[in-house]
Design an enzyme around this catalytic site. Structure first.
Site, short mmCIF file in Angstrom:
data_model
loop_
_atom_site.label_atom_id
_atom_site.label_comp_id
_atom_site.label_asym_id
_atom_site.label_seq_id
_atom_site.Cartn_x
_atom_site.Cartn_y
_atom_site.Cartn_z
N LYS A 106 17.48 2.67 13.45
CA LYS A 106 16.41 3.39 14.16
C LYS A 106 15.03 2.82 13.88
CE LYS A 106 18.01 5.54 10.39
NZ LYS A 106 19.20 6.15 9.87
N VAL A 133 20.28 7.42 16.52
CA VAL A 133 19.72 8.77 16.59
C VAL A 133 20.85 9.80 16.55
CG1 VAL A 133 18.23 10.32 17.90
CG2 VAL A 133 17.88 7.86 18.07
N LYS A 206 13.43 8.26 14.98
CA LYS A 206 14.40 8.75 15.96
C LYS A 206 13.72 9.40 17.17
CE LYS A 206 17.84 9.39 12.33
NZ LYS A 206 18.31 10.32 11.29
N1 HSE Z 1 19.02 9.55 6.43
C1 HSE Z 1 19.45 9.97 7.70
C2 HSE Z 1 19.52 11.50 7.69
C3 HSE Z 1 20.78 9.36 8.00
O1 HSE Z 1 19.44 12.09 6.62
O2 HSE Z 1 19.65 12.09 8.74
C4 HSE Z 1 21.10 9.18 9.42
O3 HSE Z 1 20.13 8.52 10.15
#
Ligand code: HSE
Length: 429
Positions: A106, A133, A206
């Site tokens: 992303k 996303v 995102k």
């Molecule tokens: N670090 C991200 C989250 C993982 O906690 O949503 C997925 O993109």
């Protein structure tokens, strides 16, 4: 008819890469085209680490760029992560050598999406990023494909599972922020550097991508207004709860006459609202369209199985020769992203003040707000153990951000106010 075998090169064998190895080992013929997808070459930081599938028979590359340039792979899958460095170099190399690229990155798409789209289009190959996303929940294809018959006006959602997990646990178990973060890391939700999650940057990457797809412009991460959850305290969670709200990290975007606004803020969402009831690492998204109305999408936003499923869906798109511009128009024709100034925002707010426990304090606060033209909606003073003053919380009716900032500055200067008032937004969705 003989089935074609698509040779997949995967750079990055972390959580998602491991999930993809496992899935394609079991289901190489998953794609609707009837062809087979087989991982034949890989690149990762550590060759000897234990993985769900034995990789000793696969061609190994120390350098992801060398893998991207390899002549004997048909699709390059980038799961390295990071907006620049090896991930970007490898994706550029793959596109320049005419290979379709599938990525879960992303940061890369949010920051460099338009230039990579131009490279992909010049080479005539797809650049796909469903897994970037909401992990396994298909938000990208939803906006890129299913919503093109509508005019999307706004999106708002929970796009970072780590933050939602932390906020949910802090609220339901009264646990400390740092403690819960460790659990999220152990469960494989968090980014390599958790600041990316708790600072709101991951959610901003995102929502920048979704804004580009929803509004047909180039992604512009630099224009996003970003605030993380690192400043959210137990006291705010408790005060918000008493007022009938939960705190969620809300990523939102809307198109107005002035342009596009992209924002990430810890926000209050009323009990019973689907976003308030979205708990743990689950992601959720509201899409508002002129003709379809409202769509609510909820599902896993991270984890090996779900995210690998999204990568596989993109691999299937390549195998079935699905064709669309990377964003909603050829890269050279994408209209520029015109950002709306944060001060133009209008919304309801939550203000927490630490004040002296003496007569006339409430009057001084409400008088200052009245002078600024800020109308109070509700007010709460909660007896708490000595925190060096008395916390009071108030919520406002809709007010322009510029007016609110001025009011906060003036409240801070009142002798009875002991620290700069804390602002949280009340979600509008
Ligand atoms: N670090 C991200 C989250 C993982 O906690 O949503 C997925 O993109």
């Amino acid at each position: 008819m003989t089935k074609k075998t698509w040779r997949i090169g995967v750079a990055g064998l972390g959580t998602v890469g491991g999930g993809l190895l496992e899935f394609l080992a079991q289901r190489p013929d998953f794609a609707p085209a009837g062809d087979r997808a087989v991982i034949t070459a890989v690149s990762a930081r550590n060759r000897t680490r234990q993985r769900p599938v034995d990789i000793s028979s696969l061609t190994w590359f120390d350098d992801p760029v060398a893998l991207a340039n390899a002549p004997d792979i048909d699709i390059f899958v980038e799961l390295v992560g990071g907006s620049d460095g090896p991930a970007k170099a490898a994706v550029e190399a793959a596109l320049k050598s005419g290979k379709p690229v599938v990525t879960a990155n992303k940061a890369l798409i949010a920051v460099h999406g338009a230039e990579l789209a131009a490279l992909a289009e010049a080479a005539g190959v797809p650049l796909l990023f469903e897994a970037a996303v909401m992990g396994g929940t298909p938000a990208v294809k939803m906006l890129r494909e299913a919503m093109v018959g509508d005019d999307v006006s706004a999106l708002a959602g929970i796009l970072n599972g780590t933050c939602n997990f932390i906020l949910s646990e802090m609220e339901s178990k009264g646990r400390a922020f740092a403690d819960v973060l460790k659990d999220a890391q152990a469960m494989g939700y968090a980014e390599a550097d958790p600041t990316t999650d708790v600072g709101g940057f991951d959610a901003a990457h995102k929502i920048s991508i979704l804004a580009a797809l929803a509004f047909g412009c180039a992604p512009n991460f630099a224009a996003a207004e970003i605030e993380g959850i690192d400043g959210v305290e137990q006291l705010d969670i408790a005060m918000a709860k008493d007022l009938g709200y939960r705190i969620r990290l809300i990523a939102s975007t809307e198109r107005t006459d002035d342009g596009v606004a992209v924002r990430v803020h810890p926000s209050l969402v009323a009990f019973g609202h689907p976003l308030a009831e979205t708990r743990g690492a689950t992601n959720a998204l509201f899409i508002e369209g002129a003709r379809i109305g409202r769509i609510f999408l909820q599902g896993p936003g991270a984890g090996a199985g779900p995210t690998a499923a999204a990568v596989a869906a993109d691999i299937a798109d390549v195998m079935t020769h699905a064709k669309r511009p990377v964003f909603q128009a050829p890269a050279g024709q994408l209209p520029p992203f015109i950002a709306v100034a944060p001060t133009r925002r209008v919304g309801k707010a939550y203000l927490r003040l630490l004040v002296k426990d003496q007569p006339g304090v409430i009057a001084a606060v409400s008088e200052t707000l009245a002078e600024c033209g800020v109308s109070i909606d509700s007010f709460l003073q909660k007896p708490v153990e000595d925190v060096g003053g008395v916390p009071i919380v108030l919520t406002t009716h809709a007010v322009a951000e510029s007016v609110l900032t001025d009011a906060i500055d003036r409240l801070e200067r009142l002798p009875v106010v002991l620290e700069r008032p804390k602002l949280l937004r009340i979600a509008r969705i």
